[in-house]
Motif scaffolding. Sequence first.
Motif, PDB file in Angstrom:
ATOM      1  N   THR A   1       0.858  -1.178   0.000  1.00 34.27           N
ATOM      2  CA  THR A   1       0.000   0.000   0.000  1.00 34.27           C
ATOM      3  C   THR A   1       0.894   1.228   0.000  1.00 34.27           C
ATOM      4  OG1 THR A   1      -1.703  -1.217   1.212  1.00 34.27           O
ATOM      5  CG2 THR A   1      -1.877   1.193   1.176  1.00 34.27           C
ATOM      6  N   PHE A   2       0.922   1.927  -1.143  1.00 29.76           N
ATOM      7  CA  PHE A   2       1.824   3.064  -1.334  1.00 29.76           C
ATOM      8  C   PHE A   2       3.272   2.674  -1.041  1.00 29.76           C
ATOM      9  CE2 PHE A   2      -2.229   5.274  -0.344  1.00 29.76           C
ATOM     10  CZ  PHE A   2      -2.426   5.877  -1.585  1.00 29.76           C
ATOM     11  N   GLY A   3       3.632   1.453  -1.497  1.00 26.79           N
ATOM     12  CA  GLY A   3       5.007   0.975  -1.374  1.00 26.79           C
ATOM     13  C   GLY A   3       5.361   0.367  -0.039  1.00 26.79           C
ATOM     14  N   GLU A   4       4.414   0.302   0.893  1.00 22.43           N
ATOM     15  CA  GLU A   4       4.677  -0.268   2.218  1.00 22.43           C
ATOM     16  C   GLU A   4       3.938  -1.597   2.344  1.00 22.43           C
ATOM     17  OE1 GLU A   4       4.085   0.908   6.942  1.00 22.43           O
ATOM     18  OE2 GLU A   4       4.004   2.449   5.383  1.00 22.43           O
ATOM     19  N   VAL A   5       4.601  -2.573   2.971  1.00 22.62           N
ATOM     20  CA  VAL A   5       4.003  -3.908   3.102  1.00 22.62           C
ATOM     21  C   VAL A   5       2.730  -3.826   3.927  1.00 22.62           C
ATOM     22  CG1 VAL A   5       4.340  -6.240   3.980  1.00 22.62           C
ATOM     23  CG2 VAL A   5       6.248  -5.032   2.916  1.00 22.62           C
ATOM     24  N   ASP A   6       1.656  -4.388   3.347  1.00 21.85           N
ATOM     25  CA  ASP A   6       0.369  -4.369   4.030  1.00 21.85           C
ATOM     26  C   ASP A   6      -0.074  -5.773   4.447  1.00 21.85           C
ATOM     27  OD1 ASP A   6      -2.041  -3.135   4.983  1.00 21.85           O
ATOM     28  OD2 ASP A   6      -3.070  -3.973   3.244  1.00 21.85           O
ATOM     29  N   GLU A   7       0.126  -6.759   3.559  1.00 25.91           N
ATOM     30  CA  GLU A   7      -0.372  -8.109   3.843  1.00 25.91           C
ATOM     31  C   GLU A   7       0.385  -9.122   2.977  1.00 25.91           C
ATOM     32  OE1 GLU A   7      -4.660 -10.557   3.828  1.00 25.91           O
ATOM     33  OE2 GLU A   7      -4.514  -8.505   3.029  1.00 25.91           O
ATOM     34  N   THR A   8       0.522 -10.331   3.527  1.00 29.15           N
ATOM     35  CA  THR A   8       1.127 -11.438   2.788  1.00 29.15           C
ATOM     36  C   THR A   8       0.049 -12.464   2.458  1.00 29.15           C
ATOM     37  OG1 THR A   8       3.274 -11.135   3.876  1.00 29.15           O
ATOM     38  CG2 THR A   8       2.853 -13.271   2.838  1.00 29.15           C
ATOM     39  N   ILE A   9      -0.039 -12.844   1.214  1.00 28.11           N
ATOM     40  CA  ILE A   9      -1.059 -13.793   0.759  1.00 28.11           C
ATOM     41  C   ILE A   9      -0.368 -15.094   0.363  1.00 28.11           C
ATOM     42  CG2 ILE A   9      -2.927 -14.222  -0.872  1.00 28.11           C
ATOM     43  CD1 ILE A   9      -3.456 -11.904   1.006  1.00 28.11           C
ATOM     44  N   THR A  10      -0.781 -16.189   1.004  1.00 27.11           N
ATOM     45  CA  THR A  10      -0.221 -17.506   0.672  1.00 27.11           C
ATOM     46  C   THR A  10      -1.268 -18.452   0.109  1.00 27.11           C
ATOM     47  OG1 THR A  10      -0.582 -18.255   2.963  1.00 27.11           O
ATOM     48  CG2 THR A  10       1.581 -17.314   2.423  1.00 27.11           C
ATOM     49  N   GLU A  11      -2.558 -18.099   0.271  1.00 31.20           N
ATOM     50  CA  GLU A  11      -3.622 -18.960  -0.243  1.00 31.20           C
ATOM     51  C   GLU A  11      -3.780 -18.753  -1.745  1.00 31.20           C
ATOM     52  OE1 GLU A  11      -5.311 -21.263   1.348  1.00 31.20           O
ATOM     53  OE2 GLU A  11      -4.170 -20.882   3.175  1.00 31.20           O
ATOM     54  N   PRO A  12      -3.800 -19.830  -2.529  1.00 34.93           N
ATOM     55  CA  PRO A  12      -3.983 -19.679  -3.982  1.00 34.93           C
ATOM     56  C   PRO A  12      -5.422 -19.306  -4.337  1.00 34.93           C
ATOM     57  CG  PRO A  12      -3.940 -22.001  -3.378  1.00 34.93           C
ATOM     58  CD  PRO A  12      -3.630 -21.242  -2.121  1.00 34.93           C
ATOM     59  N   GLY A  13      -5.588 -18.705  -5.510  1.00 34.28           N
ATOM     60  CA  GLY A  13      -6.923 -18.356  -5.988  1.00 34.28           C
ATOM     61  C   GLY A  13      -7.045 -16.890  -6.382  1.00 34.28           C
ATOM     62  N   LEU A  14      -8.281 -16.453  -6.565  1.00 28.42           N
ATOM     63  CA  LEU A  14      -8.569 -15.074  -6.960  1.00 28.42           C
ATOM     64  C   LEU A  14      -8.683 -14.204  -5.721  1.00 28.42           C
ATOM     65  CD1 LEU A  14      -9.343 -13.077  -9.239  1.00 28.42           C
ATOM     66  CD2 LEU A  14     -11.730 -13.760  -8.856  1.00 28.42           C
ATOM     67  N   HIS A  15      -8.040 -13.026  -5.764  1.00 27.20           N
ATOM     68  CA  HIS A  15      -8.067 -12.088  -4.639  1.00 27.20           C
ATOM     69  C   HIS A  15      -8.310 -10.671  -5.181  1.00 27.20           C
ATOM     70  CE1 HIS A  15      -6.373 -15.114  -1.848  1.00 27.20           C
ATOM     71  NE2 HIS A  15      -5.667 -15.490  -2.911  1.00 27.20           N
ATOM     72  N   PHE A  16      -8.768  -9.794  -4.262  1.00 27.74           N
ATOM     73  CA  PHE A  16      -9.069  -8.412  -4.646  1.00 27.74           C
ATOM     74  C   PHE A  16      -8.271  -7.453  -3.779  1.00 27.74           C
ATOM     75  CE2 PHE A  16     -12.732 -10.908  -5.859  1.00 27.74           C
ATOM     76  CZ  PHE A  16     -13.003 -10.452  -7.140  1.00 27.74           C
ATOM     77  N   LYS A  17      -8.020  -6.256  -4.357  1.00 29.96           N
ATOM     78  CA  LYS A  17      -7.252  -5.225  -3.662  1.00 29.96           C
ATOM     79  C   LYS A  17      -7.703  -3.865  -4.175  1.00 29.96           C
ATOM     80  CE  LYS A  17      -3.451  -5.045  -6.982  1.00 29.96           C
ATOM     81  NZ  LYS A  17      -3.787  -3.681  -7.454  1.00 29.96           N
ATOM     82  N   MET A  18      -7.118  -2.850  -3.595  1.00 27.86           N
ATOM     83  CA  MET A  18      -7.397  -1.504  -4.072  1.00 27.86           C
ATOM     84  C   MET A  18      -6.639  -1.265  -5.379  1.00 27.86           C
ATOM     85  SD  MET A  18      -7.260   0.596  -0.472  1.00 27.86           S
ATOM     86  CE  MET A  18      -7.857   2.099  -1.256  1.00 27.86           C
TER      87      MET A  18
END
Length: 319
Positions: A41-58
């Motif tokens: 988020t604006f170059g800063e780590v916000d979250e780590t995703i390890t689950e496969p599949g479709l995901h949404f973000k800003m």
Amino acid sequence: MGSLRKIYIITGAFFAALLLGLVAFTTWYTVDESDQAVILTFGEVDETITEPGLHFKMPWPVQTIEKLPKETFSLQFGYEQKDGEIKEYPEDTKMITGDENIVLADLVVQWKITDPSKYLFNSDEPEEILYNTTSSALRSIIGSSKIDDALTSGKAEIEADVRELLSTLIDKYDIGISVLAVKLQDVELPNKEVRKAFTNVTSARETMNTKINEAKKYENKRMNEAKGEKDALISNANGEKAARTERARGDVAVFDKLYQEYKKNPDITKERLIIETIEQVLPSSQIYIMNDEGNTMKYFPIRSLEKEQPKPKEEGAGQ
């Protein structure tokens, strides 16, 4: 004036479409089973995703995605293998053992990314840090080991010590990776003459171990045979003991019966025992029953009469 307004409308519609397209194409993403993702988020780590599949973000540029593989990597220390060809780096693999001998040692380190955010942002070159740390750990362990262990039976212990030290250092550097395994590829001497000498030593040691194993095998065989012989001797001794005990009991019973007869008529029993003893001591002598009356000695020729008695005919003879 109307044409200017039309230009504004077209321009606004274009930017609106561009914005809608940007939103439509940058608010979702997919993560494969072999990947893991970090949301920035604006170059800063916000979250780590390890689950496969479709995901949404800003939408971009608010949030962006960095993907990293989950696979296990191999770090080749001291050599590089590409397209079936091996390129060696002896300047990296040359090191001194604890007893001040020079050896060439290379290895493979199995590692993987366990914290993507630290891997991306805690260091500029995490793989280079891993390579240098591997060199440091290997040199430290080889430097405290004897050359004989490094070349022969001590490789497994060296691998375990290198992995432990390397894991400790990597955790301390906090670069988001974990060491899974360490495998020594080659540990050898820098010249052929010394290498041949140590090969002979190794061969002699293997021959020694073979002879020791054969000797232990023979020892076990002889021990089992000796145990069997011991058990047989004990069994025979027990049998002989039982037989002698029974014979002794029989002799005691015979003696008791003789003693009973002796009490009834001591003289006759005494004479009988004397005669039986003479027969045992002088088996070939002849026994005469004599009656001494006055000057003339008379005897009863028992043996002569036994010889003169005709032998019984065998059944069927003369028929």
